[in-house]
Design a protein around this motif. Structure first.
Motif, PDB file in Angstrom:
ATOM      1  N   PHE A  24       0.248  -3.780 -12.521  1.00 52.77           N
ATOM      2  CA  PHE A  24      -0.334  -3.571 -11.200  1.00 52.77           C
ATOM      3  C   PHE A  24       0.638  -3.861 -10.053  1.00 52.77           C
ATOM      4  CE2 PHE A  24      -2.641  -5.042  -7.454  1.00 52.77           C
ATOM      5  CZ  PHE A  24      -3.389  -3.912  -7.173  1.00 52.77           C
ATOM      6  N   PRO A  25       1.383  -5.013 -10.068  1.00 54.74           N
ATOM      7  CA  PRO A  25       2.296  -5.268  -8.939  1.00 54.74           C
ATOM      8  C   PRO A  25       3.328  -4.155  -8.747  1.00 54.74           C
ATOM      9  CG  PRO A  25       1.993  -7.264 -10.224  1.00 54.74           C
ATOM     10  CD  PRO A  25       1.345  -6.145 -11.000  1.00 54.74           C
ATOM     11  N   ALA A  26       3.881  -3.624  -9.845  1.00 47.37           N
ATOM     12  CA  ALA A  26       4.879  -2.559  -9.725  1.00 47.37           C
ATOM     13  C   ALA A  26       4.244  -1.278  -9.176  1.00 47.37           C
ATOM     14  CB  ALA A  26       5.520  -2.294 -11.088  1.00 47.37           C
ATOM     15  N   ILE A  27       3.056  -0.944  -9.679  1.00 49.67           N
ATOM     16  CA  ILE A  27       2.367   0.258  -9.208  1.00 49.67           C
ATOM     17  C   ILE A  27       2.002   0.111  -7.731  1.00 49.67           C
ATOM     18  CG2 ILE A  27       0.320   1.711  -9.514  1.00 49.67           C
ATOM     19  CD1 ILE A  27       2.378   1.954 -11.761  1.00 49.67           C
ATOM     20  N   TYR A  28       1.541  -1.094  -7.364  1.00 48.68           N
ATOM     21  CA  TYR A  28       1.162  -1.327  -5.967  1.00 48.68           C
ATOM     22  C   TYR A  28       2.389  -1.205  -5.062  1.00 48.68           C
ATOM     23  CZ  TYR A  28      -1.187  -3.351  -1.942  1.00 48.68           C
ATOM     24  OH  TYR A  28      -1.723  -3.542  -0.700  1.00 48.68           O
ATOM     25  N   ALA A  29       3.530  -1.738  -5.514  1.00 48.12           N
ATOM     26  CA  ALA A  29       4.762  -1.638  -4.732  1.00 48.12           C
ATOM     27  C   ALA A  29       5.164  -0.168  -4.571  1.00 48.12           C
ATOM     28  CB  ALA A  29       5.878  -2.426  -5.405  1.00 48.12           C
ATOM     29  N   ALA A  30       5.012   0.617  -5.635  1.00 46.33           N
ATOM     30  CA  ALA A  30       5.326   2.049  -5.549  1.00 46.33           C
ATOM     31  C   ALA A  30       4.395   2.739  -4.557  1.00 46.33           C
ATOM     32  CB  ALA A  30       5.213   2.695  -6.927  1.00 46.33           C
ATOM     33  N   ALA A  31       3.110   2.353  -4.569  1.00 49.46           N
ATOM     34  CA  ALA A  31       2.148   2.939  -3.640  1.00 49.46           C
ATOM     35  C   ALA A  31       2.525   2.610  -2.193  1.00 49.46           C
ATOM     36  CB  ALA A  31       0.738   2.440  -3.949  1.00 49.46           C
ATOM     37  N   ILE A  32       2.954   1.383  -1.951  1.00 45.71           N
ATOM     38  CA  ILE A  32       3.393   0.992  -0.607  1.00 45.71           C
ATOM     39  C   ILE A  32       4.602   1.839  -0.193  1.00 45.71           C
ATOM     40  CG2 ILE A  32       4.410  -0.878   0.768  1.00 45.71           C
ATOM     41  CD1 ILE A  32       1.459  -1.259   0.297  1.00 45.71           C
ATOM     42  N   GLY A  33       5.532   2.053  -1.129  1.00 42.98           N
ATOM     43  CA  GLY A  33       6.702   2.893  -0.845  1.00 42.98           C
ATOM     44  C   GLY A  33       6.300   4.304  -0.467  1.00 42.98           C
TER      45      GLY A  33
END
Length: 200
Positions: A108-117
């Motif tokens: 989840f943290p990696a996916i969320y960071a990608a979504a923010i990007g």
């Protein structure tokens, strides 16, 4: 089993599958039509109610708008999808506990960071169209200025919690699952197109 019997059985199975495909596609079309009907009904209803609550405070107006939006844009379309499409087993499987829940939560943290990007990229791209007619479509939610913390919290819950959960339930939990027996690519494409159309 004779060759004729084999051909007859396969023809009957193909006809049954075609009938099911027609039923599901017709059901999805009916749900889409109902979705647009509900959307226009809430606009009409809001137009009738607005003069009645003109003297109310802003939080009350936002709360009333949120309730109408959730009911007409989420609850009624999802209920219609359940009643028309009857997803049953496919829906239960889609909404069951994930097989790899721990891995999913870990990612989840990696996916969320990608979504923010991606969000930042979208903001940058929308900035390229500033002061053009196209820019109006980028700023619908951004232009809402809640007057106080309670209204801001209400808007956040409506736009960032209720709507996404309802839409995932609706499009990935119902529409995608009832279309999957006819091919994953077909199901993904059609559910994605319908998702876009309901936001158009």
């Amino acid at each position: 089993m004779s060759e004729e019997q084999f051909i007859t059985d396969n023809a009957a199975a193909a006809e049954s599958r075609l009938d099911e495909f027609r039923r599901v596609c017709t059901g999805v079309g009916i749900v889409l039509v109902l979705t647009f009907v509900f959307r226009h009904l809430v606009y009409l209803l809001t137009g009738f109610i607005a003069p009645l609550v003109s003297g109310a405070d802003l939080l009350t107006k936002y709360l009333l708008n949120a309730v109408l939006s959730v009911v007409f844009l989420n609850v009624l379309p999802i209920t219609a999808a359940f009643l028309v499409l009857k997803p049953k087993q496919a829906f239960r499987e889609a909404c069951g506990k994930p097989v790899y829940l721990g891995s999913a939560l870990g990612m989840f943290p990696a996916i969320y960071a990608a979504a923010i990007g991606v969000n930042l990229l979208t903001v940058w791209i929308s900035g390229l169209f500033e002061d053009t007619p196209i820019s109006d479509s980028f700023h619908v939610m951004n232009d809402i200025q809640p007057p106080d913390l309670a209204t801001a919290l209400l808007l956040f819950v409506q736009a960032a919690v209720i709507a996404p959960i309802a839409e995932e339930l609706w499009f990935r939990g119902i529409i995608l699952q009832v279309l999957r027996p006819f091919g994953n690519g077909f199901a993904i494409f059609v559910s994605g197109i319908l998702f876009g159309m309901t936001h158009g």
